[in-house]
Design a protein around this motif. Structure first.
Motif, short mmCIF file in Angstrom:
data_model
loop_
_atom_site.label_atom_id
_atom_site.label_comp_id
_atom_site.label_asym_id
_atom_site.label_seq_id
_atom_site.Cartn_x
_atom_site.Cartn_y
_atom_site.Cartn_z
N HIS A 14 13.76 -9.09 40.32
CA HIS A 14 13.29 -8.34 41.50
C HIS A 14 13.61 -9.11 42.79
CE1 HIS A 14 11.32 -5.52 38.85
NE2 HIS A 14 10.67 -6.49 38.26
N VAL A 15 13.38 -10.42 42.75
CA VAL A 15 13.71 -11.26 43.90
C VAL A 15 15.23 -11.29 44.11
CG1 VAL A 15 13.65 -13.61 44.84
CG2 VAL A 15 11.64 -12.69 43.67
N ALA A 16 15.97 -11.39 43.02
CA ALA A 16 17.44 -11.42 43.13
C ALA A 16 17.96 -10.14 43.76
CB ALA A 16 18.05 -11.63 41.75
N GLU A 17 17.39 -9.01 43.39
CA GLU A 17 17.81 -7.73 43.98
C GLU A 17 17.48 -7.69 45.46
OE1 GLU A 17 19.62 -4.12 44.17
OE2 GLU A 17 19.53 -5.41 42.40
N SER A 18 16.27 -8.14 45.82
CA SER A 18 15.89 -8.15 47.24
C SER A 18 16.76 -9.10 48.04
CB SER A 18 14.40 -8.52 47.38
OG SER A 18 13.58 -7.47 46.91
N GLU A 19 17.14 -10.22 47.44
CA GLU A 19 18.01 -11.18 48.14
C GLU A 19 19.36 -10.55 48.47
OE1 GLU A 19 20.90 -14.63 48.42
OE2 GLU A 19 20.85 -13.01 46.95
N LYS A 20 19.91 -9.77 47.55
CA LYS A 20 21.18 -9.06 47.80
C LYS A 20 21.03 -8.09 48.97
CE LYS A 20 22.77 -9.10 42.98
NZ LYS A 20 23.01 -8.22 41.80
N ILE A 21 19.90 -7.40 49.01
CA ILE A 21 19.66 -6.43 50.08
C ILE A 21 19.53 -7.15 51.42
CG2 ILE A 21 18.05 -4.69 50.96
CD1 ILE A 21 17.32 -4.15 47.96
N LEU A 22 18.76 -8.24 51.44
CA LEU A 22 18.55 -8.98 52.68
C LEU A 22 19.87 -9.50 53.25
CD1 LEU A 22 15.36 -10.97 51.63
CD2 LEU A 22 15.48 -9.29 53.47
N ARG A 23 20.75 -9.95 52.37
CA ARG A 23 22.02 -10.52 52.84
C ARG A 23 22.92 -9.48 53.50
NH1 ARG A 23 23.41 -15.62 51.06
NH2 ARG A 23 25.64 -15.12 51.15
N LYS A 24 22.69 -8.22 53.23
CA LYS A 24 23.51 -7.16 53.85
C LYS A 24 23.11 -6.88 55.29
CE LYS A 24 25.32 -4.42 50.03
NZ LYS A 24 25.48 -3.05 49.50
N CYS A 25 21.88 -7.23 55.66
CA CYS A 25 21.40 -6.92 57.02
C CYS A 25 22.10 -7.81 58.04
CB CYS A 25 19.88 -7.12 57.10
SG CYS A 25 19.19 -6.78 58.72
N VAL A 26 22.65 -7.20 59.10
CA VAL A 26 23.38 -7.96 60.13
C VAL A 26 22.64 -7.96 61.47
CG1 VAL A 26 25.61 -7.59 59.03
CG2 VAL A 26 24.81 -5.94 60.73
N HIS A 27 21.36 -7.62 61.45
CA HIS A 27 20.50 -7.68 62.64
C HIS A 27 20.93 -6.73 63.76
CE1 HIS A 27 19.37 -11.74 61.03
NE2 HIS A 27 20.67 -11.88 60.87
N CYS A 28 21.73 -5.72 63.46
CA CYS A 28 22.31 -4.91 64.54
C CYS A 28 21.27 -4.09 65.30
CB CYS A 28 23.39 -3.98 63.98
SG CYS A 28 22.76 -2.70 62.86
N GLY A 29 20.19 -3.71 64.64
CA GLY A 29 19.12 -2.97 65.31
C GLY A 29 19.35 -1.49 65.45
N PHE A 30 20.43 -0.95 64.87
CA PHE A 30 20.65 0.49 64.92
C PHE A 30 19.46 1.25 64.33
CE2 PHE A 30 25.62 0.60 64.91
CZ PHE A 30 25.61 -0.08 66.11
N CYS A 31 18.82 0.64 63.34
CA CYS A 31 17.70 1.29 62.65
C CYS A 31 16.51 1.55 63.57
CB CYS A 31 17.26 0.46 61.45
SG CYS A 31 16.78 -1.24 61.87
#
Length: 432
Positions: A14-31
């Motif tokens: 579960h942590v490994a999956e979340s780590e993959k997701i976190l690494r994709k975020c580039v802080h762009c703020g479009f969200c």
């Protein structure tokens, strides 16, 4: 986003999956531009980007959830508009689901909050209990004002406000059985009877079965299926949600083995988003992983399935002006945007889309109970935009949205399938 998880931490899948997701975020703020809570509250921590920072800090440091992170995660609607906007493909849904499970395991909520959540989990997924609770709600309505004055009791006031004045009788069509298609057989599907919807508006599924059988589709109501698990899943009660998923996977697998299924039809888009995720939810269960993936692949919203059929010409073309409200779980969760509007237009309705259609109405499962103040602001904003269309009726594909919008809207709110059934020879929907 750079992460610093240890190898021991990453041994947890579960942590490994979340780590993959976190690494994709580039802080762009479009969200932030499409997040209902950020748009409403203006707090960076009430945006997806802000919540991602909080979740990263909590998981990376392996610490229990605290009041700050619980406050901001609780305010998240899981509307998933951020996932539609995100250019980097961040799967915020799976990340926030993991965070909620972590909160449930590590945070000791205040007593009344715990009791409220336990009551919702005990009642809402079970039609008989929910029906009984709605009948008892009449006794509590005189005390709504009192409950609203005490912050910890506001959820009770919100529940009582949402409780309908009358409850439809349970439908015999929800009982296990097979509804034969008329004429040449064009398909065989199962249908989710569900929980809250089967109590609040059983006519939605009745109408769906009626339309499908007129079109030559055999409809199976399998024995043994129940709540999809979405309500408890979004409260972090992961084991309970997985138990519901397994129960449904077993029920639908039996139907597949006993005659095959072209699809599993879902008429509540919130349920559809969760069922389409069963394959992920049960990926670590060797006894269910393959079966769950097969079920997820068969899951279809009713409009998604109808759009795949060669429909006849409508029996009547009502010409009614319809405001189509696209539920978040429909447009963001399942990426179904075009089909409902095209089906309505083909059936002779004049379809209008409200402004800010990407923003949530504030229902979001139990959100309008647990976060009633934010929910009410979003509802009022949504209703204002809907009424500005000049439509005479609202169509949507989720029972939560129907209940939420109808609580203050001046025009009737119905499930999309009721309008389609009317156009294709069924009874006209109740407009009051």
């Amino acid at each position: 986003m750079q992460t610093n998880f240890s190898s021991d931490q990453l041994a947890d899948p579960h942590v490994a999956e979340s780590e993959k997701i976190l690494r994709k975020c580039v802080h762009c703020g479009f969200c932030t531009a499409t997040c209902p809570t950020y748009v409403t509250l203006g707090n960076e921590l009430d945006s997806p980007r802000g919540r991602i920072y909080l979740i990263k800090d909590m998981l990376e440091n392996g610490r229990p959830a605290d009041k700050e992170i619980v406050t901001h995660i609780d305010r998240c609607l899981s509307c998933l508009a951020c996932m539609t906007t995100c250019p980097s493909g961040v799967n915020y849904m799976h990340l926030v689901d993991h965070a909620r499970a972590h909160i449930q395991e590590t945070y000791n909520r205040p007593l009344l909050d715990r009791l409220t959540r336990a009551m919702l989990a005990f009642v809402l997924p079970y039609p008989r209990r929910f029906r009984a609770a709605l009948k008892l709600a009449k006794l509590g309505k005189p005390f709504i004002g009192l409950f609203e004055k005490v912050p910890a009791l506001k959820p009770l006031g919100a529940m009582l406000k949402l409780a309908p004045a009358s409850i439809p009788a349970a439908s015999p069509m929800a009982s296990p059985g097979v509804h034969a298609g008329q004429g040449a057989k064009k398909g065989r599907v199962a249908i989710l009877t569900g929980c809250a919807q089967s109590v609040l508006d059983p006519a939605i599924n009745d109408t769906t079965i009626s339309l499908l059988t007129r079109l030559g589709v055999e409809v199976v109501v399998p024995p043994g299926e129940g709540c999809c698990g979405a309500l408890v899943h979004h409260m972090g009660r992961e084991e309970t949600a997985l138990a519901s998923a397994r129960q449904n996977v077993d029920a639908w697998t039996r139907s597949i083995e006993q005659g095959g299924l072209d699809a599993i039809i879902i008429t509540a888009s919130g349920c559809g988003t969760t069922i389409k995720d069963y394959g992920f939810m049960l990926r670590l269960d060797p006894a269910y992983a393959d079966k769950a993936a097969r079920v997820s692949a068969l899951a279809k919203d009713i409009t998604e399935y109808l759009a795949s059929l060669d429909l006849p010409e409508p029996v009547r073309r009502p010409g009614t002006v319809v405001a189509y409200h696209s539920a978040c779980s429909m447009q963001h969760g399942q990426k179904i945007v075009r089909q409902p509007k095209e089906l309505l237009a083909k059936a002779g309705f004049i379809v209008r889309e409200p402004r800010e259609g990407h923003l949530c109405c504030g229902s979001a499962g139990t959100y309008n109970i647990l976060q009633s103040e934010i929910s009410a602001k979003l509802r009022d904003r949504k209703v204002k935009n809907i009424e500005a269309t000049g439509a005479s009726i609202v169509a949507t594909g989720n029972i939560g949205c129907i209940t939420q919008i109808a609580s203050t809207a001046k025009l009737p709110v119905v499930h999309t399938i009721k309008l389609l059934d009317w156009a294709y020879g069924g009874e006209p929907p109740r407009m009051s």
